[in-house]
Design an enzyme around this catalytic site. Structure first.
Site, PDB file in Angstrom:
ATOM      1  N   HIS A   1      -5.293  -5.223  -1.473  1.00 17.70           N
ATOM      2  CA  HIS A   1      -5.958  -4.933  -0.212  1.00 17.70           C
ATOM      3  C   HIS A   1      -7.020  -5.969   0.164  1.00 17.70           C
ATOM      4  O   HIS A   1      -7.818  -5.735   1.071  1.00 17.70           O
ATOM      5  CB  HIS A   1      -6.579  -3.541  -0.253  1.00 17.70           C
ATOM      6  CG  HIS A   1      -5.562  -2.438  -0.148  1.00 17.70           C
ATOM      7  ND1 HIS A   1      -4.692  -2.119  -1.170  1.00 17.70           N
ATOM      8  CD2 HIS A   1      -5.271  -1.582   0.868  1.00 17.70           C
ATOM      9  CE1 HIS A   1      -3.923  -1.109  -0.799  1.00 17.70           C
ATOM     10  NE2 HIS A   1      -4.250  -0.767   0.432  1.00 17.70           N
TER      11      HIS A   1
ATOM     12  N   SER B   1       0.846  -1.193   0.000  1.00 13.56           N
ATOM     13  CA  SER B   1       0.000   0.000   0.000  1.00 13.56           C
ATOM     14  C   SER B   1       0.885   1.248   0.000  1.00 13.56           C
ATOM     15  O   SER B   1       1.754   1.406  -0.856  1.00 13.56           O
ATOM     16  CB  SER B   1      -0.956  -0.048   1.194  1.00 13.56           C
ATOM     17  OG  SER B   1      -1.922   0.975   1.124  1.00 13.56           O
TER      18      SER B   1
ATOM     19  N   GLU C   1      -1.539  -2.806  -7.938  1.00 12.71           N
ATOM     20  CA  GLU C   1      -2.831  -2.976  -7.275  1.00 12.71           C
ATOM     21  C   GLU C   1      -3.287  -1.624  -6.767  1.00 12.71           C
ATOM     22  O   GLU C   1      -2.502  -0.685  -6.671  1.00 12.71           O
ATOM     23  CB  GLU C   1      -2.736  -3.970  -6.122  1.00 12.71           C
ATOM     24  CG  GLU C   1      -1.808  -3.549  -4.987  1.00 12.71           C
ATOM     25  CD  GLU C   1      -2.404  -2.575  -3.968  1.00 12.71           C
ATOM     26  OE1 GLU C   1      -3.643  -2.583  -3.784  1.00 12.71           O
ATOM     27  OE2 GLU C   1      -1.633  -1.801  -3.382  1.00 12.71           O
TER      28      GLU C   1
END
Length: 308
Positions: A275, A110, A205
């Protein structure tokens, strides 16, 4: 059963909104026999961040200090936002001098992608796109897939990720494996913290992004020449984006097909990285071979730090 390791928690981004997740994560790792330190960083608060910029940079910079015992694993507390604020505070020369070639796994995903990009660009360090303390190890239910992939990647000199997701391309390519959160990668284009990787295999992502926003970020990489230098693009999880009637049939699949046409590079889909609860661990900067066909794809990885 995994071997036991020393794990040091760092907080380069946000503070944890749920301290129970911190406690669960630390307890689970200790129950596996690991020695965990640094969990006190979860107590820090500065605005929306897990400490001041200096404190958060200090979590990583202390790894360059010869007096600081090196852990086996450096584990990010959580993501959110804040990593870009500390990129110009990191001791890249010191970190490279002490950590290059060391059997240490620096782990997160992330927002942590910004740290990984910078460490590779400025210090040549291979890190791991991997679970974090609160969202993964501290979840109410830990994914067995996530846990198994984590320890396999960290303790194996070579491993293979296989997904039975049919692909519309047939490829067999090798290159440097790199990537992570798409927003972080796009944000660092044109900065000293964006590595220049030729012949790479890029995995991306994101979360809570509408397909048009994902497309816009991929266009940023396309227009900057980043995608043209890659041998393949792997799409991980893109969850949370909400469609609307105005989209008129424009969805994630339509966006992907458009990007295929525009870029001309092979695009593989279905990687469990992002996630979601299931998260594969991938070394950023390792060597990889990607094979894909109508039956699925495999990604074989080697050349990354391996824990003794």
């Amino acid at each position: 059963m995994t071997r036991t390791h020393t794990i040091e928690i760092v907080a380069p981004s946000g503070y944890p909104p749920d301290m129970a997740a911190v406690e669960r994560g630390v307890a689970r790792l200790r129950a596996q026999g690991h020695r965990v330190s640094g969990e006190d960083v979860a107590q820090r608060r500065y605005l929306r961040f897990g400490g001041t910029d200096a404190q958060r940079a200090g979590d990583l910079n202390r790894l360059a200090d010869p007096a600081h015992p090196l852990p086996d694993i450096v584990l990010a507390l959580r993501g959110s936002y804040g990593a870009v604020r500390i990129l110009d505070l990191l001791d890249y020369a010191g970190l490279a001098g002490r950590l290059a070639g060391a059997p240490i796994a620096i782990c997160g995903h992330s927002d942590f992608t910004a740290i990984q990009l910078a460490l590779f660009a400025r210090a040549g360090l291979v890190t791991f796109g991997a679970p974090m303390l609160t969202a993964n190890f501290g979840a109410e239910t830990v994914s067995a897939f996530t846990d198994a992939c984590f320890w396999t990647a960290l303790e194996s000199s070579e491993f293979t990720v296989r997904e039975p997701v049919a692909q519309c391309v047939e490829i067999d390519v090798g290159g440097t494996l790199w990537g992570g959160n798409l927003a972080m990668i796009a944000a660092l284009v044109g900065t000293p913290y964006m590595p220049h990787i030729d012949g790479g295999i890029l995995f991306v992502e994101d979360v809570n992004e509408h397909p048009y926003r994902v497309e816009r970020m991929l266009y940023q990489l396309h227009h900057a020449g980043v995608l043209a230098r890659q041998r393949a693009l792997i799409l991980g999880d893109f969850i949370g984006g909400k469609l609307a009637p105005l989209d008129n049939g424009y969805d994630f699949s339509a966006m992907v097909e458009h990007i295929r046409t525009v870029t001309g590079i092979p695009i593989v889909t279905g990687l469990r990285f992002g996630h979601g609860s299931d998260l594969v661990t991938l070394p950023f900067g390792a060597r990889a071979r990607l094979q894909a066909d109508g039956e699925g794809f495999s990604l074989t990885v080697s050349g990354h730090p391996t824990l003794a």
